[in-house]
Design an enzyme around this catalytic site. Sequence first.
Site, PDB file in Angstrom:
ATOM      1  N   GLU A 695      12.523  -5.044 -10.843  1.00  0.00           N
ATOM      2  CA  GLU A 695      13.777  -4.321 -10.692  1.00  0.00           C
ATOM      3  C   GLU A 695      14.896  -5.183 -11.275  1.00  0.00           C
ATOM      4  O   GLU A 695      14.706  -6.399 -11.504  1.00  0.00           O
ATOM      5  CB  GLU A 695      14.055  -4.048  -9.213  1.00  0.00           C
ATOM      6  CG  GLU A 695      13.054  -3.109  -8.548  1.00  0.00           C
ATOM      7  CD  GLU A 695      13.148  -1.700  -9.078  1.00  0.00           C
ATOM      8  OE1 GLU A 695      14.229  -1.301  -9.559  1.00  0.00           O
ATOM      9  OE2 GLU A 695      12.131  -0.982  -9.028  1.00  0.00           O
ATOM     10  N   ASP A 706       8.065  -3.174  -0.938  1.00  0.00           N
ATOM     11  CA  ASP A 706       7.452  -2.012  -1.591  1.00  0.00           C
ATOM     12  C   ASP A 706       5.936  -2.031  -1.385  1.00  0.00           C
ATOM     13  O   ASP A 706       5.320  -1.009  -1.067  1.00  0.00           O
ATOM     14  CB  ASP A 706       7.788  -2.027  -3.084  1.00  0.00           C
ATOM     15  CG  ASP A 706       7.294  -0.772  -3.796  1.00  0.00           C
ATOM     16  OD1 ASP A 706       7.756   0.328  -3.445  1.00  0.00           O
ATOM     17  OD2 ASP A 706       6.435  -0.900  -4.677  1.00  0.00           O
ATOM     18  N   LYS A 710       3.467   0.680   0.758  1.00  0.00           N
ATOM     19  CA  LYS A 710       2.234   1.264   0.226  1.00  0.00           C
ATOM     20  C   LYS A 710       1.048   0.961   1.137  1.00  0.00           C
ATOM     21  O   LYS A 710       0.201   1.829   1.389  1.00  0.00           O
ATOM     22  CB  LYS A 710       1.962   0.710  -1.177  1.00  0.00           C
ATOM     23  CG  LYS A 710       2.989   1.122  -2.218  1.00  0.00           C
ATOM     24  CD  LYS A 710       2.729   0.432  -3.550  1.00  0.00           C
ATOM     25  CE  LYS A 710       3.782   0.791  -4.583  1.00  0.00           C
ATOM     26  NZ  LYS A 710       3.599   0.071  -5.861  1.00  0.00           N
TER      27      LYS A 710
END
Length: 845
Positions: A695, A706, A710
């Site tokens: 990012e 992140d 998941k």
Amino acid sequence: MVVLKFGGTSVGSPEALSQIISVLKDPRRGDVKVMVVSALSGVTDALIAAARRAVRGSGQACSPPDKPEGSSGKMEPSLEDLKKRHLALSAYFLTGAEKNAADKKIENSFTELSRMLDGIAILEELSSRSLDGIMSYGELLSAPLTASILKSSGLDGAFIDSRELIVTDNAHGAARFNPEESYRRIRRRILETPGPSFYVVPGFIASGPGGTTTLGRGGSDLSAAIFAAALDAERLEIWTDVDGILTADPRLVKDAFRIGSISYEEAMELSHFGAKVLHPPTIRPAMEKNIPMVIRNTFKLPCEGTVISAEAPVGPYPIRGISSLSRVSLVRIQGAAMTGVAGFSARLFGALAKRGISVILISQSSSEYSICAAVDPRDGDAAVAAVKDEFRGEIAEGSIDMPAAEENLAIVAVVGSRMKRVSGISGKVFHALGRNGVNVVAIAQGSSEINISLVIDRQDEAKALNAIHEAFFLSGVRSVNLFLLGSGLIGGTLLDQLGEHREILADEHKIRIRLVGAGNSRYMVFNNSGLDPKKIKELFTMEGGVQEAAAVQGLSLEVFKLEQFIASMKTLNLPNTAFCDCTASEGVSASYRDILTSAIPIVTPNKRANAGSYGYYKTLTDYSRERGIPYLYETTVCAGLPVISTLRDLFLSGDKVRRIEAVLSGTLSYIFNNYDGAKTFSALVREAKAAGYTEPDPRDDLNAMDAARKALILARECGMNLEFDSVQVEPLLPPACFKAPDVESFFTELENCDAAFEQRRSEAAAAGKALRYVAVIEEGKVALSLRAEDPQSPFRTLMDSDNMVVITSDRYSRLPMVIKGPGAGAQVTAGGVFADIVRIARTLV
């Protein structure tokens, strides 16, 4: 012998009349004996309006009968306008004495009409008898004029007044004809009296004991059928402005097409439930004499139209067509006093008949505990009152519930004689409706099994028609009306992929994906006919002049508001709708429940909903499973890799997942796959950022949140009831890195960590191992940590930003299942979303 009928649009213009002349001069037409004509299009409505104006202010209400011929729906012209229109046709075709004679008849007719209207105004009363007299002038003007035009063109035709031949009762507005007397008069005049080659006859009008009567809705068609039956005609041709009877109403179903052949019974069923081309009374005289009827288009002579006959050939589809009535009320009555009581239904329908209320549809439970009847909404209150009056005793003692009328309903009828022999028709109908969230209020099917009628909410009428039509008539074509939010990296790539591949999908795989709504953080746009995905992407990425560019495409951009976007998606109420969320917005994901409960499937790569509260995740997945509304989120984990679907297949097939190990972050995978000591850790992170693997602020990846989300989603897919705060995440970086005020300050802090990272790397390398950041899901727990992996570890085979999921289950215990591949990137993620949209289409079969 042939009888022809031409509707209002077929005689309403010089071009149309020229077509009629071509039809009559065609030697293939056969021996035409009678030609029935309607009033010019729009004239009858204008005459009714003139009659209303005559009594305006008298305090009396006038409710004229329905009359389809010539209905325009626009502001009614004056009598002077009507006269000019008839005189213009005369001037176009006629000259000399013929024109003078025709003009004089027109002038005289309007003089008589004006006198009648003056009388109505003086008496301040418009009776049904007077209204019949006024309306009759539409046909009494068109028929003589048409006869004169045809004669001037060399055709041996003459006008005859149908009031001399068709005899009815005195029910003005919807008179019933007397077959025996009418047939006798027609045969005597047409067959037994010398005359011209054919007669031009005004439709819709007849005569009763009290003078001129009209035959009601579809009256001109009925007139033609009466003449055909009386003369034992070889066939009856009805010429109009449509190609024939279509599989559905084209105003509601754009894919509707012409039916080549249909039986009398099928045509009557379709017309009873709303098909506008014909009305049931028209079919009966022809059916009784076994006279084929042909519906033709005056303006498309090569089109063969629709043939209605006793034995229609078996068609290629299991049904013939679908029709609907847009406005009905459903009167319900139920109670214990109904069960096993002989004569109850007779009392019910007798009570309705006494009030002159026609029942459209009846549905009764097998237990006889309840019965409902569909009626015209204008009769709803009267029907309830009739039932209350008839069963007041039972209602008073509580053995029958208080009757009520449910309004704002519609009836959809699925019609076809093959339904008697083909199984699964009902199942296909109900699957199409259920898949689109259409609730069925009542069901009726006659013993003939050629019609399944369903009462539904009126707002779902168009959706239901389209869903059923596609299920039966589009040869396996599956359509998805797609609403897309997000035009960033993934959404924009998806728009590109849709633009490139939708034609291939349609042509080769019979899957049509129609983008009908799109939005981003600034704008939203809708178009029922479909949006061009590539042009929408261009619009959404423009910096200025967006509104002007949209206007050039005929589009109206609106400022984006999430609530309004969702409301528009619901209001459009299109069949086979799907919603795709390509944002990372928590606000959008919070709307998923509202969208699913509106029977709209969802496709999303947005992890917010599934990694939020467990209760919300469970609500969404349970509702999707129980109601059969797809909620697809394959791309929330590992982009386009089939991880979630594989776990689901293992679960459904009875396998039990014991352990999952996974590298779930493409950024962390790239960093540690390339961390071999040649560069410092901070330098490698800078390189990853420059290459677009992180990012804009690498801390958003290095905090491992992140990957944790998941991992939580995978754990929940394995049946674990976990919240996000129960996920154990080993921090990769010290707090100082996250407290740095900007990215450059962060990298300065990160350089201070290079020595610690190098120590861990070198210790692992000395043991023949390498570092990998791995999530482990086992025994109800989820943990993410930086591990040193042996050379035999499958994670040592990872390259660049690949993801890997290693699944150990009862069946895959000795050699675990490995799923490996790109776990990030716009192309693979958008491709996975695209695949989920295609899966939505496949569920439509």
